[in-house]
Design an enzyme around this catalytic site. Structure first.
Site, mmCIF file in Angstrom:
data_model
loop_
_atom_site.group_PDB
_atom_site.id
_atom_site.type_symbol
_atom_site.label_atom_id
_atom_site.label_comp_id
_atom_site.label_asym_id
_atom_site.label_seq_id
_atom_site.Cartn_x
_atom_site.Cartn_y
_atom_site.Cartn_z
ATOM 1 N N ASP A 10 0.852 -1.195 0.000
ATOM 2 C CA ASP A 10 0.000 0.000 0.000
ATOM 3 C C ASP A 10 0.880 1.233 0.000
ATOM 4 O O ASP A 10 1.983 1.211 0.549
ATOM 5 C CB ASP A 10 -0.931 0.003 1.227
ATOM 6 C CG ASP A 10 -2.220 0.760 0.963
ATOM 7 O OD1 ASP A 10 -3.289 0.126 0.873
ATOM 8 O OD2 ASP A 10 -2.149 2.011 0.825
ATOM 9 N N SER A 34 -14.944 -3.350 -11.815
ATOM 10 C CA SER A 34 -16.097 -2.665 -11.213
ATOM 11 C C SER A 34 -17.251 -2.935 -12.151
ATOM 12 O O SER A 34 -17.039 -3.178 -13.357
ATOM 13 C CB SER A 34 -15.832 -1.158 -11.146
ATOM 14 O OG SER A 34 -17.060 -0.442 -10.995
ATOM 15 N N THR A 40 -16.753 0.802 1.930
ATOM 16 C CA THR A 40 -15.320 0.759 2.238
ATOM 17 C C THR A 40 -14.845 2.186 2.499
ATOM 18 O O THR A 40 -15.563 3.153 2.211
ATOM 19 C CB THR A 40 -14.492 0.181 1.066
ATOM 20 O OG1 THR A 40 -14.443 1.174 0.030
ATOM 21 C CG2 THR A 40 -15.035 -1.126 0.538
ATOM 22 N N TYR A 62 -12.685 6.026 -15.719
ATOM 23 C CA TYR A 62 -12.747 4.904 -14.768
ATOM 24 C C TYR A 62 -13.336 3.663 -15.447
ATOM 25 O O TYR A 62 -12.794 2.548 -15.318
ATOM 26 C CB TYR A 62 -13.590 5.331 -13.562
ATOM 27 C CG TYR A 62 -13.705 4.304 -12.463
ATOM 28 C CD1 TYR A 62 -12.627 4.039 -11.619
ATOM 29 C CD2 TYR A 62 -14.896 3.607 -12.254
ATOM 30 C CE1 TYR A 62 -12.741 3.104 -10.593
ATOM 31 C CE2 TYR A 62 -15.015 2.674 -11.234
ATOM 32 C CZ TYR A 62 -13.933 2.423 -10.411
ATOM 33 O OH TYR A 62 -14.050 1.496 -9.399
HETATM 34 N N1 LIG Z 1 -15.792 0.273 -2.829
HETATM 35 C C1 LIG Z 1 -16.528 0.081 -3.910
HETATM 36 O O1 LIG Z 1 -17.746 0.278 -3.911
HETATM 37 C C2 LIG Z 1 -15.904 -0.413 -5.193
HETATM 38 C C3 LIG Z 1 -16.753 -0.839 -6.217
HETATM 39 C C4 LIG Z 1 -16.204 -1.305 -7.397
HETATM 40 C C5 LIG Z 1 -14.843 -1.344 -7.564
HETATM 41 N N2 LIG Z 1 -14.022 -0.915 -6.559
HETATM 42 C C6 LIG Z 1 -12.575 -0.952 -6.806
HETATM 43 O O2 LIG Z 1 -11.928 -1.742 -5.830
HETATM 44 C C7 LIG Z 1 -10.612 -1.243 -5.602
HETATM 45 C C8 LIG Z 1 -10.406 -1.055 -4.105
HETATM 46 O O3 LIG Z 1 -11.450 -0.255 -3.612
HETATM 47 P P1 LIG Z 1 -11.677 -0.041 -2.041
HETATM 48 O O4 LIG Z 1 -13.107 0.331 -1.898
HETATM 49 O O5 LIG Z 1 -11.118 -1.170 -1.275
HETATM 50 O O6 LIG Z 1 -10.788 1.286 -1.818
HETATM 51 P P2 LIG Z 1 -10.029 1.799 -0.497
HETATM 52 O O7 LIG Z 1 -9.890 3.263 -0.687
HETATM 53 O O8 LIG Z 1 -10.714 1.290 0.736
HETATM 54 O O9 LIG Z 1 -8.599 1.091 -0.578
HETATM 55 C C9 LIG Z 1 -7.707 1.364 -1.610
HETATM 56 C C10 LIG Z 1 -6.287 1.259 -1.060
HETATM 57 O O10 LIG Z 1 -5.391 1.493 -2.152
HETATM 58 C C11 LIG Z 1 -4.318 2.266 -1.673
HETATM 59 N N3 LIG Z 1 -3.684 2.977 -2.794
HETATM 60 C C12 LIG Z 1 -4.129 4.080 -3.464
HETATM 61 N N4 LIG Z 1 -3.247 4.442 -4.404
HETATM 62 C C13 LIG Z 1 -2.207 3.550 -4.327
HETATM 63 C C14 LIG Z 1 -0.989 3.404 -5.039
HETATM 64 N N5 LIG Z 1 -0.629 4.262 -6.015
HETATM 65 N N6 LIG Z 1 -0.164 2.379 -4.708
HETATM 66 C C15 LIG Z 1 -0.514 1.518 -3.720
HETATM 67 N N7 LIG Z 1 -1.643 1.613 -3.002
HETATM 68 C C16 LIG Z 1 -2.488 2.609 -3.310
HETATM 69 C C17 LIG Z 1 -4.946 3.217 -0.655
HETATM 70 O O11 LIG Z 1 -3.987 3.739 0.239
HETATM 71 C C18 LIG Z 1 -5.960 2.307 0.016
HETATM 72 O O12 LIG Z 1 -5.427 1.679 1.167
HETATM 73 C C19 LIG Z 1 -10.490 0.019 -6.458
HETATM 74 O O13 LIG Z 1 -9.870 -0.310 -7.676
HETATM 75 C C20 LIG Z 1 -11.922 0.406 -6.716
HETATM 76 O O14 LIG Z 1 -12.059 1.114 -7.925
HETATM 77 C C21 LIG Z 1 -14.519 -0.455 -5.374
#
Ligand SMILES: NC(=O)c1ccc[n+]([C@@H]2O[C@H](COP(=O)([O-])OP(=O)(O)OC[C@H]3O[C@@H](n4cnc5c(N)ncnc54)[C@H](O)[C@@H]3O)[C@@H](O)[C@H]2O)c1
Length: 259
Positions: free
Chosen positions: A36, A148, A196, A161
């Site tokens: 991370d 997604s 999240t 996106y």
């Molecule tokens: N939460 C949702 O509803 C949802 C829905 C569909 C898709 N997603 C996708 O799932 C993935 C994770 O989402 P989430 O909800 O767990 O997000 P989150 O924000 O809870 O976690 C993402 C993590 O990625 C880390 N991060 C960001 N940029 C980074 C980088 N350059 N290098 C390393 N780490 C990095 C952040 O510090 C964070 O800990 C994303 O790709 C998001 O687009 C989420």
């Protein structure tokens, strides 16, 4: 695959999906490398789990940084599982209120962050997996990417996106075909809306009520643990390969996303 003997690398391991997956794979007996960018978030998960959980500060957009995280993982034992679940920002609408076009960089940046970084992790993790001894069925490893449902029904403001997530979905089969000769599977999870930290500090009850209303059943947002449950199943079920699995309670986005 028997997770007990596996080393897993989780990109975005300090986040919602990543953190839940790290906890679940660790509980199932894997050694886990938490990658991370956010040191505090990654270390919190590593400290909570103790033995068998290692935090490596990683910027997924930086090739050398990813390479060094993968080297750390491969140093702990045979790397078998790579989960790509880092977050970040999407882009703006294509035209603003005055009909000015969005900057081109607002498109290419999310593509690099979500799609380019996913491919970079996939190819480097696959190279490390290819060097391991094969398991039962000739399997060497599994890569789990995160798209997604925006890959299929992107909303207003999601051109970049959706293109990035659509790219992750589109490359799932060719990656699985590329890596089949060395026994590496590739599966993508396409989540709907999940509660999240990506949603910021908003009240979870209000978030759930707003976003959950559009979900046919169960009428709530998803939980990160449900993503992690699917990730574990994908790792364990050798016959899952080359496919994107929607995990969304039958949600289909409207143009504005909600119901
Ligand atoms: N939460 C949702 O509803 C949802 C829905 C569909 C898709 N997603 C996708 O799932 C993935 C994770 O989402 P989430 O909800 O767990 O997000 P989150 O924000 O809870 O976690 C993402 C993590 O990625 C880390 N991060 C960001 N940029 C980074 C980088 N350059 N290098 C390393 N780490 C990095 C952040 O510090 C964070 O800990 C994303 O790709 C998001 O687009 C989420």
């Amino acid at each position: 695959m028997d997770i007990r003997d596996a080393v897993a690398l989780v990109a975005g391991g300090g986040g919602g999906f990543g953190g839940a997956t790290v906890r679940r794979l660790h509980a199932a007996g894997a050694k886990v490398v938490i990658c991370d960018l956010d040191e505090a978030k990654g270390k919190t998960v590593a400290d909570e789990l103790g033995d068998g959980a290692v935090f490596v500060q990683t910027d997924v957009t930086d090739e050398d940084s990813v390479r060094s995280a993968i080297d750390t993982a491969a140093g702990l034992g045979p790397l078998r599982i790579a989960v790509v679940a880092h977050g970040g920002r999407g882009g703006p609408r294509t035209l603003d209120r005055e009909s000015r076009p969005a900057p081109q960089a607002s498109f290419t940046k999310p593509i690099d962050l979500f799609l380019g970084a996913t491919y970079n992790i996939d190819r480097l993790a696959a190279a490390a997996m290819a060097r391991t001894e094969p398991l039962e069925h000739g399997e060497r490893g599994v890569i789990i990417n995160t798209a997604s449902i925006a890959a299929f029904d992107g909303t207003i403001g999601q051109a970049a996106y959706a293109a990035a997530k659509g790219g992750i979905t589109a490359m799932t089969l060719p990656l699985a075909r590329d890596l089949a000769p060395v026994g590496i599977r590739v599966v993508t999870i396409a989540p709907g809306t999940f509660l999240t930290p990506a949603f910021g500090d908003a009240d979870p009850v209000q978030l759930d009520a707003y976003w959950g209303a559009a979900v046919p059943f169960p009428k709530r947002m998803g939980r990160a643990e449900e993503y992690a449950q699917l990730a574990q199943h994908i790792a364990e079920n050798v016959y899952l390969n080359g496919e994107t699995i929607r995990l969304d309670g039958a949600l289909r986005f409207t143009p504005k996303g909600g119901g």
